[in-house]
Design a protein around this motif. Structure first.
Motif, PDB file in Angstrom:
ATOM      1  N   GLN A   1       0.816  -1.215   0.000  1.00 52.71           N
ATOM      2  CA  GLN A   1       0.000   0.000   0.000  1.00 52.71           C
ATOM      3  C   GLN A   1       0.848   1.263   0.000  1.00 52.71           C
ATOM      4  OE1 GLN A   1      -2.671  -0.272   3.339  1.00 52.71           O
ATOM      5  NE2 GLN A   1      -4.091  -1.646   2.283  1.00 52.71           N
ATOM      6  N   GLU A   2       2.082   1.155   0.477  1.00 50.07           N
ATOM      7  CA  GLU A   2       2.931   2.337   0.472  1.00 50.07           C
ATOM      8  C   GLU A   2       4.009   2.257  -0.597  1.00 50.07           C
ATOM      9  OE1 GLU A   2       5.825   1.914   4.182  1.00 50.07           O
ATOM     10  OE2 GLU A   2       3.747   1.964   4.829  1.00 50.07           O
ATOM     11  N   GLY A   3       3.798   1.388  -1.559  1.00 47.55           N
ATOM     12  CA  GLY A   3       4.674   1.366  -2.722  1.00 47.55           C
ATOM     13  C   GLY A   3       5.838   0.409  -2.693  1.00 47.55           C
ATOM     14  N   VAL A   4       5.924  -0.460  -1.688  1.00 54.31           N
ATOM     15  CA  VAL A   4       7.025  -1.415  -1.638  1.00 54.31           C
ATOM     16  C   VAL A   4       6.707  -2.582  -2.571  1.00 54.31           C
ATOM     17  CG1 VAL A   4       8.267  -3.068  -0.208  1.00 54.31           C
ATOM     18  CG2 VAL A   4       7.661  -0.826   0.719  1.00 54.31           C
ATOM     19  N   SER A   5       7.638  -2.881  -3.461  1.00 53.96           N
ATOM     20  CA  SER A   5       7.401  -3.948  -4.437  1.00 53.96           C
ATOM     21  C   SER A   5       8.005  -5.276  -3.977  1.00 53.96           C
ATOM     22  CB  SER A   5       7.992  -3.544  -5.783  1.00 53.96           C
ATOM     23  OG  SER A   5       9.378  -3.264  -5.654  1.00 53.96           O
ATOM     24  N   PHE A   6       7.288  -6.341  -4.292  1.00 56.90           N
ATOM     25  CA  PHE A   6       7.752  -7.684  -3.955  1.00 56.90           C
ATOM     26  C   PHE A   6       8.175  -8.396  -5.223  1.00 56.90           C
ATOM     27  CE2 PHE A   6       6.621  -8.573   0.523  1.00 56.90           C
ATOM     28  CZ  PHE A   6       6.067  -7.349   0.844  1.00 56.90           C
ATOM     29  N   LYS A   7       9.158  -9.287  -5.095  1.00 53.55           N
ATOM     30  CA  LYS A   7       9.630 -10.039  -6.240  1.00 53.55           C
ATOM     31  C   LYS A   7       8.736 -11.261  -6.421  1.00 53.55           C
ATOM     32  CE  LYS A   7      14.182 -10.274  -6.449  1.00 53.55           C
ATOM     33  NZ  LYS A   7      15.580 -10.526  -6.021  1.00 53.55           N
ATOM     34  N   ALA A   8       8.949 -11.977  -7.508  1.00 57.35           N
ATOM     35  CA  ALA A   8       8.112 -13.134  -7.824  1.00 57.35           C
ATOM     36  C   ALA A   8       8.191 -14.201  -6.735  1.00 57.35           C
ATOM     37  CB  ALA A   8       8.533 -13.717  -9.161  1.00 57.35           C
ATOM     38  N   ASN A   9       9.318 -14.225  -6.012  1.00 53.38           N
ATOM     39  CA  ASN A   9       9.479 -15.234  -4.971  1.00 53.38           C
ATOM     40  C   ASN A   9       8.817 -14.827  -3.654  1.00 53.38           C
ATOM     41  OD1 ASN A   9      11.177 -13.268  -3.942  1.00 53.38           O
ATOM     42  ND2 ASN A   9      13.048 -14.313  -4.569  1.00 53.38           N
ATOM     43  N   GLY A  10       8.085 -13.709  -3.672  1.00 54.19           N
ATOM     44  CA  GLY A  10       7.352 -13.299  -2.473  1.00 54.19           C
ATOM     45  C   GLY A  10       8.163 -12.504  -1.474  1.00 54.19           C
TER      46      GLY A  10
ATOM     47  N   HIS B   1      14.406  -1.198  -1.925  1.00 56.32           N
ATOM     48  CA  HIS B   1      13.732  -0.595  -0.774  1.00 56.32           C
ATOM     49  C   HIS B   1      14.459  -0.635   0.566  1.00 56.32           C
ATOM     50  CE1 HIS B   1      10.244  -1.388  -3.561  1.00 56.32           C
ATOM     51  NE2 HIS B   1      10.054  -0.117  -3.247  1.00 56.32           N
ATOM     52  N   LEU B   2      15.663  -1.206   0.595  1.00 59.51           N
ATOM     53  CA  LEU B   2      16.372  -1.272   1.885  1.00 59.51           C
ATOM     54  C   LEU B   2      16.797   0.108   2.371  1.00 59.51           C
ATOM     55  CD1 LEU B   2      17.594  -2.899   4.168  1.00 59.51           C
ATOM     56  CD2 LEU B   2      19.687  -3.107   2.811  1.00 59.51           C
ATOM     57  N   TRP B   3      16.419   0.402   3.595  1.00 59.63           N
ATOM     58  CA  TRP B   3      16.783   1.682   4.216  1.00 59.63           C
ATOM     59  C   TRP B   3      17.699   1.408   5.398  1.00 59.63           C
ATOM     60  CZ3 TRP B   3      15.726   3.206   9.330  1.00 59.63           C
ATOM     61  CH2 TRP B   3      15.979   4.569   9.644  1.00 59.63           C
ATOM     62  N   GLU B   4      18.755   2.237   5.558  1.00 54.65           N
ATOM     63  CA  GLU B   4      19.635   2.085   6.703  1.00 54.65           C
ATOM     64  C   GLU B   4      19.725   3.412   7.436  1.00 54.65           C
ATOM     65  OE1 GLU B   4      23.149  -0.273   6.392  1.00 54.65           O
ATOM     66  OE2 GLU B   4      22.719  -0.752   4.303  1.00 54.65           O
TER      67      GLU B   4
END
Length: 113
Positions: free
Chosen positions: A89-98, A105-108
């Motif tokens: 819902q906030e735009g984070v995309s998932f790969k085909a493997n779930g 999207h990794l934030w540090e």
DNA sequence: AGTTTGACTGGAG
DNA sequence: CCTCCAGCCAAAC
């Protein structure tokens, strides 16, 4: 980062918990970070499992974006399917493997407190 | 006081 | 990609 002894005192455990919650509160919308990264930034690199404990059992975590914490492989928390929905819902995309596309999207954390 | 339990990680097969 | 395993370690039993 702070120095750390081999084992946590109960007081240090409380400080650790506060630091974890503080870091989680800073994760930007549309980004995710990992248990290990949070543990390291809280000064206890080998305590990633404790980060999971804090988010799972700490009452304060309900008002925080704890859905933005996934494991290093981008997997969402076991038994919490809503987490994926919230992230999408906030735009984070998932790969085909779930798994979350960590590359994108990794934030540090860049600074403590 | 000893054992089990995980919202973890990294590596092996 | 998957499962299994060892190491991890405070908390819960």
């Amino acid at each position: 980062m702070r120095e750390y002894p081999d084992k946590m005192s109960t007081e240090q455990a409380h400080i650790f918990q506060d630091d974890v919650l503080n870091i989680v509160s800073q994760i930007p919308r549309g980004w995710v970070t990992t248990y290990g990264i949070i543990a390291a930034w809280a000064g206890w690199p080998s305590h990633s499992r404790m980060v999971g404990r804090v988010l799972r059992y700490s009452p304060e975590s309900v008002s925080l974006p704890c859905h933005r914490v996934v494991n290093r492989e981008g997997r969402t928390a076991p038994g919490w399917s809503l987490q994926r929905t919230l992230l999408e819902q906030e735009g984070v995309s998932f790969k085909a493997n779930g798994r979350v596309d960590m590359q994108r999207h990794l934030w540090e954390p860049e600074e403590m407190k």
